[in-house]
Design a protein around this motif. Structure first.
Motif, PDB file in Angstrom:
ATOM      1  N   MET A   1       0.855  -1.197   0.000  1.00 21.44           N
ATOM      2  CA  MET A   1       0.000   0.000   0.000  1.00 21.44           C
ATOM      3  C   MET A   1       0.890   1.247   0.000  1.00 21.44           C
ATOM      4  N   PRO A   2       0.930   2.015  -1.085  1.00 16.76           N
ATOM      5  CA  PRO A   2       1.836   3.168  -1.163  1.00 16.76           C
ATOM      6  C   PRO A   2       1.388   4.313  -0.259  1.00 16.76           C
ATOM      7  N   ARG A   3       2.297   4.770   0.577  1.00 12.16           N
ATOM      8  CA  ARG A   3       2.037   5.898   1.462  1.00 12.16           C
ATOM      9  C   ARG A   3       3.261   6.805   1.464  1.00 12.16           C
ATOM     10  N   VAL A   4       3.023   8.072   1.802  1.00  9.98           N
ATOM     11  CA  VAL A   4       4.132   9.008   1.906  1.00  9.98           C
ATOM     12  C   VAL A   4       3.875   9.929   3.090  1.00  9.98           C
ATOM     13  N   THR A   5       4.918  10.238   3.836  1.00  8.71           N
ATOM     14  CA  THR A   5       4.826  11.144   4.979  1.00  8.71           C
ATOM     15  C   THR A   5       4.743  12.579   4.482  1.00  8.71           C
ATOM     16  N   VAL A   6       3.778  13.347   5.034  1.00  9.07           N
ATOM     17  CA  VAL A   6       3.512  14.683   4.498  1.00  9.07           C
ATOM     18  C   VAL A   6       3.652  15.798   5.538  1.00  9.07           C
ATOM     19  N   ASP A   7       4.075  15.475   6.749  1.00 10.11           N
ATOM     20  CA  ASP A   7       4.344  16.531   7.728  1.00 10.11           C
ATOM     21  C   ASP A   7       5.362  16.032   8.745  1.00 10.11           C
ATOM     22  N   GLN A   8       5.743  16.914   9.646  1.00  8.16           N
ATOM     23  CA  GLN A   8       6.783  16.586  10.623  1.00  8.16           C
ATOM     24  C   GLN A   8       6.287  15.666  11.725  1.00  8.16           C
ATOM     25  N   HIS A   9       4.971  15.419  11.774  1.00  9.39           N
ATOM     26  CA  HIS A   9       4.408  14.546  12.795  1.00  9.39           C
ATOM     27  C   HIS A   9       4.280  13.102  12.318  1.00  9.39           C
ATOM     28  N   GLY A  10       4.685  12.832  11.088  1.00  5.85           N
ATOM     29  CA  GLY A  10       4.601  11.477  10.556  1.00  5.85           C
ATOM     30  C   GLY A  10       3.280  11.153   9.884  1.00  5.85           C
ATOM     31  N   TYR A  13      -0.127  10.172   3.554  1.00  2.31           N
ATOM     32  CA  TYR A  13      -1.145  10.073   2.507  1.00  2.31           C
ATOM     33  C   TYR A  13      -1.040   8.697   1.852  1.00  2.31           C
ATOM     34  N   TYR A  14      -2.174   8.097   1.586  1.00  3.27           N
ATOM     35  CA  TYR A  14      -2.256   6.932   0.712  1.00  3.27           C
ATOM     36  C   TYR A  14      -2.565   7.427  -0.696  1.00  3.27           C
ATOM     37  N   TYR A  15      -1.972   6.801  -1.690  1.00  2.00           N
ATOM     38  CA  TYR A  15      -2.242   7.223  -3.061  1.00  2.00           C
ATOM     39  C   TYR A  15      -2.209   6.021  -4.000  1.00  2.00           C
ATOM     40  N   GLU A  16      -2.827   6.171  -5.155  1.00  5.65           N
ATOM     41  CA  GLU A  16      -2.789   5.171  -6.219  1.00  5.65           C
ATOM     42  C   GLU A  16      -2.232   5.835  -7.463  1.00  5.65           C
ATOM     43  N   ASP A  17      -1.399   5.114  -8.198  1.00  9.23           N
ATOM     44  CA  ASP A  17      -0.639   5.687  -9.305  1.00  9.23           C
ATOM     45  C   ASP A  17      -0.692   4.740 -10.490  1.00  9.23           C
TER      46      ASP A  17
END
Length: 342
Positions: A1-10, A13-17
């Protein structure tokens, strides 16, 4: 499941590509950001058509939606606060999350930069660029090489700072205090996806109408027992499809708080995004709205159109465009799409 950290709190976002089209180095990348209640899976029917059109589609799930980090208690408290500064802080944080995702995705996937204007351009986005001036200068400059267009896809009037509609003006389950959160989350998807019958004269007069004229011209109640072409898509989905596309829990848990954010927070964001054109001067901004006219019903002056709430929203949004958009923006920045669904 692709996820990426988007802030300093960890927070993630989940995304589909869909991935880059095979052996293409000049494809267009479109970042798809869903609206209230519907998550990124709503865009999946488009995925199979991306490669043939030399496109790469990326559907992002916002916070509180499937696979992405739920809001913390303190974040919900900021969003639901009566303090405008705390509300603005919460909205600003959401915008910065999107920009953080963009920076990470472009770099990780080695998205090709924009070509000269006379050639094919390769980056578009449906989302926000309100807070770009809060990024590091090198990040702002970096994104300028990729940002082609910002598409505002049939936005609600609240996004422009319009006041919440009273129940007497236009019904909105999110403003109906007689409904419990559980009832709101179940009513909202069908309400927002329904078909309504509206005055053709009102539709033809957009965006010049006043709020009162808009209220007088559209129907409050969805059409019942309508033909298949005027039946909301979600009513024709299987239970499995609905479970992937609709997130009722997010409506009750957090989206209702967005409805109650002070309109000034939103209007200030719009002015900043649309009038401060020095950040990304080459970025094209387009407002898209839908007008799904069908066959006339009993009265020739009344026609089917898709969802009363959005027609009302559209009038407010277009008036906001007149107030906030730079004078250099012409008619090409307002796109009406006929016989299309939101």
């Amino acid at each position: 499941m692709p996820r990426v950290t988007v802030d300093q709190h960890g927070s993630q976002y989940y995304y589909e590509d869909t991935g880059a089209p095979h052996q293409s180095s000049d494809y267009t990348t479109l970042i798809l950001v869903h609206g209230a209640g519907f998550q990124g899976a709503v865009f999946e029917p488009l995925f199979a058509h991306a490669a043939a059109r030399n496109m790469r589609l990326v559907a992002v799930n916002m916070r509180d939606y499937y696979g992405s980090t739920p809001y913390s208690a303190s974040e919900l408290a900021d969003l639901g606060s009566t303090d405008v500064e705390r509300q603005a802080k919460a909205i600003r944080a959401r915008g910065l999350e999107i920009l953080t995702f963009l920076l990470w995705f472009i770099r990780k996937e080695s998205i090709p930069p924009l070509l000269p204007a006379t050639e094919a351009e390769d980056w578009a986005m449906e989302g926000y660029h309100y807070w770009a001036d809060e990024l590091a200068p090198n990040d702002v400059e970096f994104l300028a090489g990729y940002m082609r267009a910002l598409v505002l896809y049939d936005p609600a009037p609240r996004a422009f700072g319009a006041p919440m509609s009273s129940l007497q003006d236009s019904y909105n389950p999110l403003n109906d205090s007689s409904l419990s959160p559980e009832q709101m989350k179940r009513v909202f998807p069908s309400w927002v996806s329904g078909y309504y019958t509206h005055s053709k004269a009102m539709l033809d007069a957009l965006p010049s109408l006043s709020r009162d004229a808009l209220v007088a011209g559209f129907s409050q109640d969805p059409v019942v027992d309508s033909p298949i072409q005027h039946t909301p898509t979600i009513l024709r989905m299987s239970d499995g499809e609905l479970a992937r596309v609709v997130n009722e829990d997010a409506v009750a848990h957090s989206h209702i708080l967005y409805e109650h954010v002070d309109g000034k927070v939103y209007s200030d964001n719009v002015r900043k995004a649309l009038c401060h054109t020095s950040i990304w001067p080459g970025l094209r901004v387009v407002l898209v709205w839908f007008n799904t006219i069908g066959q006339p019903v009993d009265d020739a002056s009344v026609q089917f159109d898709w969802k009363g709430p959005i027609i009302f929203h559209t009038g407010i949004s277009q008036n906001a465009r007149c107030n906030y958009w730079p004078t250099s923006y012409g008619p090409e920045n307002l796109q009406e799409m006929w016989r299309c669904m939101h």
